[in-house]
Enzyme design. Structure first.
Site, PDB file in Angstrom:
ATOM      1  N   GLY A  11      -0.565  37.176  -3.846  1.00  0.00           N
ATOM      2  CA  GLY A  11      -0.631  38.118  -2.358  1.00  0.00           C
ATOM      3  C   GLY A  11       0.739  37.480  -1.600  1.00  0.00           C
ATOM      4  O   GLY A  11       0.709  37.603  -0.336  1.00  0.00           O
ATOM      5  N   ARG A  15       1.790  39.167   4.849  1.00  0.00           N
ATOM      6  CA  ARG A  15       1.719  38.208   6.223  1.00  0.00           C
ATOM      7  C   ARG A  15       1.257  36.938   5.897  1.00  0.00           C
ATOM      8  O   ARG A  15       2.098  36.085   6.269  1.00  0.00           O
ATOM      9  CB  ARG A  15       1.161  38.840   7.317  1.00  0.00           C
ATOM     10  CG  ARG A  15       1.468  38.247   8.599  1.00  0.00           C
ATOM     11  CD  ARG A  15       0.667  39.086   9.709  1.00  0.00           C
ATOM     12  NE  ARG A  15       0.961  40.491   9.811  1.00  0.00           N
ATOM     13  CZ  ARG A  15       0.482  41.284  10.375  1.00  0.00           C
ATOM     14  NH1 ARG A  15      -0.249  41.099  11.383  1.00  0.00           N
ATOM     15  NH2 ARG A  15       1.111  42.571  10.491  1.00  0.00           N
ATOM     16  N   MET A  16       0.187  36.661   5.209  1.00  0.00           N
ATOM     17  CA  MET A  16      -0.055  35.382   5.057  1.00  0.00           C
ATOM     18  C   MET A  16       0.317  34.729   3.949  1.00  0.00           C
ATOM     19  O   MET A  16       0.576  33.420   4.048  1.00  0.00           O
ATOM     20  CB  MET A  16      -1.802  35.621   4.560  1.00  0.00           C
ATOM     21  CG  MET A  16      -2.759  35.522   5.836  1.00  0.00           C
ATOM     22  SD  MET A  16      -2.491  34.173   7.041  1.00  0.00           S
ATOM     23  CE  MET A  16      -3.512  33.033   5.963  1.00  0.00           C
ATOM     24  N   THR A  95     -10.387  40.577   1.914  1.00  0.00           N
ATOM     25  CA  THR A  95     -11.429  41.186   2.431  1.00  0.00           C
ATOM     26  C   THR A  95     -11.602  42.646   1.751  1.00  0.00           C
ATOM     27  O   THR A  95     -10.832  43.091   0.820  1.00  0.00           O
ATOM     28  CB  THR A  95     -10.976  41.571   4.069  1.00  0.00           C
ATOM     29  OG1 THR A  95     -10.079  42.131   4.060  1.00  0.00           O
ATOM     30  CG2 THR A  95     -11.012  40.120   4.614  1.00  0.00           C
ATOM     31  N   ALA A 117     -13.608  33.082   2.736  1.00  0.00           N
ATOM     32  CA  ALA A 117     -13.850  32.996   4.177  1.00  0.00           C
ATOM     33  C   ALA A 117     -13.198  34.394   4.841  1.00  0.00           C
ATOM     34  O   ALA A 117     -12.133  34.589   4.343  1.00  0.00           O
ATOM     35  CB  ALA A 117     -13.520  31.893   5.029  1.00  0.00           C
ATOM     36  N   ASN A 119     -12.091  34.065   7.786  1.00  0.00           N
ATOM     37  CA  ASN A 119     -11.492  33.609   8.875  1.00  0.00           C
ATOM     38  C   ASN A 119     -11.107  32.121   8.306  1.00  0.00           C
ATOM     39  O   ASN A 119     -12.155  31.308   8.267  1.00  0.00           O
ATOM     40  CB  ASN A 119     -11.743  33.693  10.252  1.00  0.00           C
ATOM     41  CG  ASN A 119     -10.876  33.168  11.529  1.00  0.00           C
ATOM     42  OD1 ASN A 119     -10.091  32.102  11.311  1.00  0.00           O
ATOM     43  ND2 ASN A 119     -10.707  34.128  12.403  1.00  0.00           N
ATOM     44  N   HIS A 149      -8.706  41.835  19.423  1.00  0.00           N
ATOM     45  CA  HIS A 149      -7.477  41.884  18.630  1.00  0.00           C
ATOM     46  C   HIS A 149      -6.537  42.843  18.830  1.00  0.00           C
ATOM     47  O   HIS A 149      -6.656  43.596  19.933  1.00  0.00           O
ATOM     48  CB  HIS A 149      -8.028  42.275  17.037  1.00  0.00           C
ATOM     49  CG  HIS A 149      -8.758  40.939  16.493  1.00  0.00           C
ATOM     50  ND1 HIS A 149      -9.879  40.882  16.553  1.00  0.00           N
ATOM     51  CD2 HIS A 149      -8.399  39.819  15.543  1.00  0.00           C
ATOM     52  CE1 HIS A 149     -10.592  39.774  15.946  1.00  0.00           C
ATOM     53  NE2 HIS A 149      -9.402  39.101  15.350  1.00  0.00           N
ATOM     54  N   HIS A 150      -5.398  42.798  18.139  1.00  0.00           N
ATOM     55  CA  HIS A 150      -4.070  43.702  18.539  1.00  0.00           C
ATOM     56  C   HIS A 150      -4.453  45.273  18.032  1.00  0.00           C
ATOM     57  O   HIS A 150      -5.402  45.316  17.380  1.00  0.00           O
ATOM     58  CB  HIS A 150      -3.002  43.131  17.500  1.00  0.00           C
ATOM     59  CG  HIS A 150      -3.568  43.055  16.167  1.00  0.00           C
ATOM     60  ND1 HIS A 150      -3.415  44.308  15.126  1.00  0.00           N
ATOM     61  CD2 HIS A 150      -3.749  42.125  15.482  1.00  0.00           C
ATOM     62  CE1 HIS A 150      -3.775  43.861  14.053  1.00  0.00           C
ATOM     63  NE2 HIS A 150      -4.094  42.561  14.193  1.00  0.00           N
ATOM     64  N   LYS A 153      -5.247  46.599  14.509  1.00  0.00           N
ATOM     65  CA  LYS A 153      -6.760  46.112  13.573  1.00  0.00           C
ATOM     66  C   LYS A 153      -7.539  47.122  13.513  1.00  0.00           C
ATOM     67  O   LYS A 153      -7.959  47.864  14.565  1.00  0.00           O
ATOM     68  CB  LYS A 153      -7.246  44.887  14.466  1.00  0.00           C
ATOM     69  CG  LYS A 153      -8.355  44.463  13.351  1.00  0.00           C
ATOM     70  CD  LYS A 153      -8.862  42.983  13.904  1.00  0.00           C
ATOM     71  CE  LYS A 153     -10.009  42.434  13.055  1.00  0.00           C
ATOM     72  NZ  LYS A 153      -9.698  42.164  11.519  1.00  0.00           N
ATOM     73  N   GLY A 159     -14.438  40.852  10.811  1.00  0.00           N
ATOM     74  CA  GLY A 159     -15.147  40.087   9.900  1.00  0.00           C
ATOM     75  C   GLY A 159     -15.208  38.945  10.551  1.00  0.00           C
ATOM     76  O   GLY A 159     -16.683  38.310  10.372  1.00  0.00           O
TER      77      GLY A 159
END
Length: 237
Positions: A11, A15-16, A95, A117, A119, A149-150, A153, A159
């Site tokens: 992935g 972003r991550m 997720t 997880a 988070n 959150h923003h 979302k 979560g």
């Protein structure tokens, strides 16, 4: 000098994935090196010396010790199967997993070390432990979880809020939830315990998404070399 821990990022175009690539390049987790990055359609074959592979080429990636997966639920089965086949660890924050995928995750934990997880903030991992202890210590108190959150979302409660609620439940309380969506808030979670004449608030605020990538790298470095099992992030602190 011990051999470096070889990471495969699954992935990598998300972003991550971008944060993980950047932080690894900056040496955020000494001893870890990215040996392959996988995304749906990589724009380049090699970026900063790291070979990039298309998702369809996943089985052709070089040897790795731990895969870090922040992809989509429809791509999860393939990376889990590859980790089991190669005896590699898995750190996943993907997720939207189905019940069958969660069952496959549990089955795989009998053969490889893994951690999933919602988070990967190390602070949130500690917060889970604190709220579980608070709930067990304060029977009969009201418990409310407020998360912000923003505006982009979509899921609510988050979560992370649900994971905190599960920790509260293990402590014997029944939490209520409230969600806010505003501006560009990265993530804020407040767990409030209210009794007669007093109140306790346990709060975590993330000001940068890098905390989640740093936590995933931390988990990967601590997961390597462990026995097979379904580890929790808090076990790896």
């Amino acid at each position: 000098m011990p051999a470096p821990i070889r990471l495969m990022l699954h992935g990598a175009s998300g972003r991550m994935g971008h944060a993980l690539m950047r932080l690894c390049g900056e040496g955020a987790e000494p001893g870890c090196v990215v040996v392959a990055a996988v995304s749906r359609k990589p724009a380049q074959r090699v970026v900063d010396g790291v070979p990039h592979f298309a998702a369809a080429e996943l089985r052709g990636v070089p040897a790795f010790d731990v895969a870090i997966d922040f992809s989509l639920a429809e791509a999860f089965d393939q990376v889990l199967a590859l980790c089991v086949e190669r005896g590699a660890g898995l750190v996943s924050g993907t997720t939207g997993l189905s019940a069958a995928q969660r069952e496959a995750l549990v089955a795989a934990s009998a053969r490889i070390p893994l951690v999933w997880a919602a988070n990967f903030s190390l602070g949130v991992a500690l917060l889970e432990e604190l709220v579980e202890r608070a709930a067990a210590t304060l029977p009969g108190w009201d418990c409310d979880i407020v998360e912000a959150h923003h505006v982009h979302k979509k899921d609510a409660p988050s979560g992370t809020a649900l994971a905190l609620g599960a920790a509260v439940g293990r402590g014997g309380s029944d939490p209520r939830y409230a969600s806010l969506r505003a501006g560009d808030i990265v993530g804020e979670h407040t767990v409030q315990f209210t009794g007669t004449g007093e109140r306790i608030e346990l709060v975590h605020r993330a000001t940068s998404r890098d905390v989640f990538a740093r936590g995933a790298l931390h988990a990967a470095s601590r997961l390597h070399g462990r026995a097979a099992g379904n580890w929790r992030l808090r076990d790896l602190l």
